[in-house]
Design a protein around this motif. Sequence first.
Motif, PDB file in Angstrom:
ATOM      1  N   PHE A 124       0.839  -1.206   0.000  1.00  0.00           N
ATOM      2  CA  PHE A 124       0.000   0.000   0.000  1.00  0.00           C
ATOM      3  C   PHE A 124       0.874   1.255   0.000  1.00  0.00           C
ATOM      4  O   PHE A 124       0.633   2.199  -0.758  1.00  0.00           O
ATOM      5  N   TYR A 125       1.889   1.267   0.865  1.00  0.00           N
ATOM      6  CA  TYR A 125       2.813   2.409   0.935  1.00  0.00           C
ATOM      7  C   TYR A 125       3.495   2.638  -0.418  1.00  0.00           C
ATOM      8  O   TYR A 125       3.590   3.769  -0.897  1.00  0.00           O
ATOM      9  N   GLY A 126       3.947   1.531  -1.031  1.00  0.00           N
ATOM     10  CA  GLY A 126       4.634   1.641  -2.321  1.00  0.00           C
ATOM     11  C   GLY A 126       3.740   2.242  -3.386  1.00  0.00           C
ATOM     12  O   GLY A 126       4.159   3.131  -4.131  1.00  0.00           O
ATOM     13  N   PHE A 127       2.477   1.771  -3.439  1.00  0.00           N
ATOM     14  CA  PHE A 127       1.565   2.300  -4.454  1.00  0.00           C
ATOM     15  C   PHE A 127       1.237   3.777  -4.200  1.00  0.00           C
ATOM     16  O   PHE A 127       1.142   4.575  -5.138  1.00  0.00           O
ATOM     17  N   ALA A 128       1.088   4.146  -2.912  1.00  0.00           N
ATOM     18  CA  ALA A 128       0.786   5.543  -2.580  1.00  0.00           C
ATOM     19  C   ALA A 128       1.934   6.453  -3.002  1.00  0.00           C
ATOM     20  O   ALA A 128       1.717   7.538  -3.559  1.00  0.00           O
ATOM     21  N   MET A 129       3.155   6.010  -2.762  1.00  0.00           N
ATOM     22  CA  MET A 129       4.318   6.807  -3.132  1.00  0.00           C
ATOM     23  C   MET A 129       4.497   6.834  -4.647  1.00  0.00           C
ATOM     24  O   MET A 129       4.933   7.840  -5.219  1.00  0.00           O
ATOM     25  N   MET A 130       4.149   5.698  -5.289  1.00  0.00           N
ATOM     26  CA  MET A 130       4.224   5.648  -6.742  1.00  0.00           C
ATOM     27  C   MET A 130       3.216   6.638  -7.343  1.00  0.00           C
ATOM     28  O   MET A 130       3.522   7.310  -8.346  1.00  0.00           O
ATOM     29  N   ALA A 131       2.038   6.743  -6.747  1.00  0.00           N
ATOM     30  CA  ALA A 131       1.025   7.692  -7.228  1.00  0.00           C
ATOM     31  C   ALA A 131       1.571   9.120  -7.168  1.00  0.00           C
ATOM     32  O   ALA A 131       1.398   9.905  -8.107  1.00  0.00           O
ATOM     33  N   VAL A 159      14.519  11.316 -20.090  1.00  0.00           N
ATOM     34  CA  VAL A 159      13.504  10.291 -19.804  1.00  0.00           C
ATOM     35  C   VAL A 159      13.897   9.470 -18.581  1.00  0.00           C
ATOM     36  O   VAL A 159      13.050   9.086 -17.777  1.00  0.00           O
ATOM     37  N   VAL A 160      15.218   9.242 -18.406  1.00  0.00           N
ATOM     38  CA  VAL A 160      15.671   8.418 -17.288  1.00  0.00           C
ATOM     39  C   VAL A 160      15.267   9.037 -15.945  1.00  0.00           C
ATOM     40  O   VAL A 160      14.894   8.332 -15.006  1.00  0.00           O
ATOM     41  N   PHE A 161      15.294  10.376 -15.865  1.00  0.00           N
ATOM     42  CA  PHE A 161      14.894  11.025 -14.616  1.00  0.00           C
ATOM     43  C   PHE A 161      13.380  10.983 -14.429  1.00  0.00           C
ATOM     44  O   PHE A 161      12.888  10.997 -13.307  1.00  0.00           O
ATOM     45  N   LEU A 162      12.656  10.965 -15.556  1.00  0.00           N
ATOM     46  CA  LEU A 162      11.197  10.933 -15.465  1.00  0.00           C
ATOM     47  C   LEU A 162      10.702   9.591 -14.959  1.00  0.00           C
ATOM     48  O   LEU A 162       9.816   9.520 -14.107  1.00  0.00           O
ATOM     49  N   VAL A 163      11.287   8.504 -15.474  1.00  0.00           N
ATOM     50  CA  VAL A 163      10.757   7.181 -15.127  1.00  0.00           C
ATOM     51  C   VAL A 163      11.407   6.598 -13.869  1.00  0.00           C
ATOM     52  O   VAL A 163      10.879   5.639 -13.295  1.00  0.00           O
ATOM     53  N   ALA A 164      12.527   7.197 -13.412  1.00  0.00           N
ATOM     54  CA  ALA A 164      13.271   6.596 -12.299  1.00  0.00           C
ATOM     55  C   ALA A 164      12.408   6.409 -11.044  1.00  0.00           C
ATOM     56  O   ALA A 164      12.345   5.319 -10.478  1.00  0.00           O
ATOM     57  N   GLY A 165      11.732   7.491 -10.609  1.00  0.00           N
ATOM     58  CA  GLY A 165      10.963   7.441  -9.367  1.00  0.00           C
ATOM     59  C   GLY A 165       9.867   6.389  -9.386  1.00  0.00           C
ATOM     60  O   GLY A 165       9.881   5.451  -8.571  1.00  0.00           O
ATOM     61  N   PRO A 166       8.912   6.506 -10.354  1.00  0.00           N
ATOM     62  CA  PRO A 166       7.840   5.509 -10.398  1.00  0.00           C
ATOM     63  C   PRO A 166       8.378   4.088 -10.516  1.00  0.00           C
ATOM     64  O   PRO A 166       7.866   3.170  -9.881  1.00  0.00           O
ATOM     65  N   LEU A 167       9.450   3.922 -11.328  1.00  0.00           N
ATOM     66  CA  LEU A 167      10.001   2.591 -11.559  1.00  0.00           C
ATOM     67  C   LEU A 167      10.575   1.994 -10.274  1.00  0.00           C
ATOM     68  O   LEU A 167      10.374   0.809  -9.981  1.00  0.00           O
ATOM     69  N   LEU A 168      11.288   2.816  -9.502  1.00  0.00           N
ATOM     70  CA  LEU A 168      11.878   2.328  -8.247  1.00  0.00           C
ATOM     71  C   LEU A 168      10.785   1.825  -7.310  1.00  0.00           C
ATOM     72  O   LEU A 168      10.944   0.795  -6.642  1.00  0.00           O
ATOM     73  N   TYR A 169       9.671   2.533  -7.237  1.00  0.00           N
ATOM     74  CA  TYR A 169       8.578   2.090  -6.367  1.00  0.00           C
ATOM     75  C   TYR A 169       7.940   0.815  -6.893  1.00  0.00           C
ATOM     76  O   TYR A 169       7.555  -0.060  -6.117  1.00  0.00           O
TER      77      TYR A 169
END
Lengths: 204, 204, 204, 204
Positions: A124-131, A159-169
Amino acid sequence: MGNGFRKLMSSQNFGKARLEAFSDGVFAIVITLLVLELHVPDAHSPAELVQGLINLLPKFICFVVSFVYITIYWINHHQLFHMLKKTNRGLFWLNSLFLLCLTFIPFPTALIGSYPNERAAVIFYGFAMMACAVSFVWMKVYMFFGDPLVDPSEGKPAVVFLVAGPLLYLVAVLLTLVDVKLAIAIYVLIPIIYFFAGGIEDKR
Amino acid sequence: MGNGFRKLMSSQNFGKARLEAFSDGVFAIVITLLVLELHVPDAHSPAELVQGLINLLPKFICFVVSFVYITIYWINHHQLFHMLKKTNRGLFWLNSLFLLCLTFIPFPTALIGSYPNERAAVIFYGFAMMACAVSFVWMKVYMFFGDPLVDPSEGKPAVVFLVAGPLLYLVAVLLTLVDVKLAIAIYVLIPIIYFFAGGIEDKR
Amino acid sequence: MGNGFRKLMSSQNFGKARLEAFSDGVFAIVITLLVLELHVPDAHSPAELVQGLINLLPKFICFVVSFVYITIYWINHHQLFHMLKKTNRGLFWLNSLFLLCLTFIPFPTALIGSYPNERAAVIFYGFAMMACAVSFVWMKVYMFFGDPLVDPSEGKPAVVFLVAGPLLYLVAVLLTLVDVKLAIAIYVLIPIIYFFAGGIEDKR
Amino acid sequence: MGNGFRKLMSSQNFGKARLEAFSDGVFAIVITLLVLELHVPDAHSPAELVQGLINLLPKFICFVVSFVYITIYWINHHQLFHMLKKTNRGLFWLNSLFLLCLTFIPFPTALIGSYPNERAAVIFYGFAMMACAVSFVWMKVYMFFGDPLVDPSEGKPAVVFLVAGPLLYLVAVLLTLVDVKLAIAIYVLIPIIYFFAGGIEDKR
């Protein structure tokens, strides 16, 4: 409808200063509300009180991690809006969507702090942070691509900076299937990575 | 008394900037306090935790609906005050009345989130939201009609836009006599309607 | 010590704008936190829920009275600081004393809302509100008398307006010895009196 | 890494105004949230209510002490940022570290208010306050020494003022080994000392 919707969203120039001030207010409140999830333990003896405080350790860690995470968003939001040359209704709503995810943070923070070993809480935490991450990236993409709201000379974010955060979560959420501790390790690592990576993106 | 009262209310020019900043502060706090009504479920097994989170679904929906609703008020308040050429004591108090209704929102939000199937809770929510809508329209009417506080060239708001909000909530409240689910559907629809209708009113 | 203390307090010029902004922030937060004292009733049947909401009536009234009361302080604070020509350490601390009393308001509000018929709660509320009034008057006296912080051409506030607030609360507290309902009636009347009296003081 | 890290931290100029506004927001919220730790006592008779309010006395004292303490930080922060000629990433993060400690204050305040006679609570409070003091001094040292962020003509803060705060809390924590009441006396004294010492440092 697509075309009418696009027209509606690109209409009107919202006061950037008031939007920034409103966002800052929400940032300041959310970061300060995190402490309300820390409850004084119920203890009937000195030993129980010490134990109660030790049991709060996961909550303290979550408090610090979420605090750092929100601070990083604040600094990024600050830099993003600094580049902004004009605003429109679409940006306003994407910013609102991001603030919705941001104001939600105290709940998953309290949840994972209460159940640090439960897969459901960790996911749940991961999805909330991904959102949060996705809504922030969405706003960034909206500002830079299509009809840009920033000066074209700013260049476009990599693009690497854009996708990094969501991808890590996403990776963290998937790792809960192996071991929730791996996911938590990534949650703690992400703010640290961003703390040091901040300088890299600046040099773009 | 009517005449003395009218004189009192039209007296004094309040700093528009400070009134706007104060209102923005209240908006930012109210929208961020909504999350405090989401409590971490008490669970003794993984299955109970998952069930507890699923049971929170009505509260999550209410959180989002109230968030969007407050955001729409913020944007409308922003546009209204943008047109304001002067302020007076009457406007100050009508704005305060609106803020009173606005700061109250977390309570009906928590109420309907806790009792989504109870007619009393659904009616209470409807009346609370109607109070917000009526106080906002009252402030709008005060600004545009009588001794106007806005530039006359702005035109006057169409009556249909003034009565739409309060009327929709009245309809929703009446529909609870048939089925509470119909009322809830309207509560969810109202922010969506306003989201898309925003552009229509702009073109007036 | 008296002389050294006076020197210390008259030293330094604090940024009026930042002091005003900080006070406004506290006002906006306190007025919005009042709602957190309204808790959703625990009910197991529709009738219980309706009864639970009816039982909240004293709390709703206290919410409104405290809201109006804080709003009146905000407007008065706003006007006071508008007249301010310079600031010093003494004013800063008197303002802080007033803010201390102001931030305390949610507690006596919740107390009297929970025990509207208990003399102890009604007296406590009266003293808390009297503390607000006294600290506000103290700040006002400090600004206008002695080494004035306002332009001397502003005139001095009439003594009747200075003592009215604290005195009314003292009367209310004394009336609890006769009947707590009399005290509560005065608590409700005070914001109404100030609402209409606002215009009188303006004409000084 | 040391060198790369230093380069990263000295990079970028953050908007001082927005950093100040954000910090002020956090100050205003934290100081206002303290009241939420005061809970209305559960009483079934007038005598119980009076007793319940008397039992809250330690919490009231803690509320006032923490309020005064945060106010002193606000005033010091205000003066510090007034001297600031430029900002950088390092200052931003040290300010964030200080804000992290500041937003944490309501928790140790509630803890010591609930367990005023428990050594663990008194020590915890001391360490939390020491963390605030250390992070503030760290920011001050960062601003004045090394590559200074303030005008060199400002002079450097005297070492005695830098170490006084953290040292006083360390002494208080050590005194808990003798008697917790001694430590509490120091906690109450510290804001009083700073209140009067404020003028001394000004004259540097």
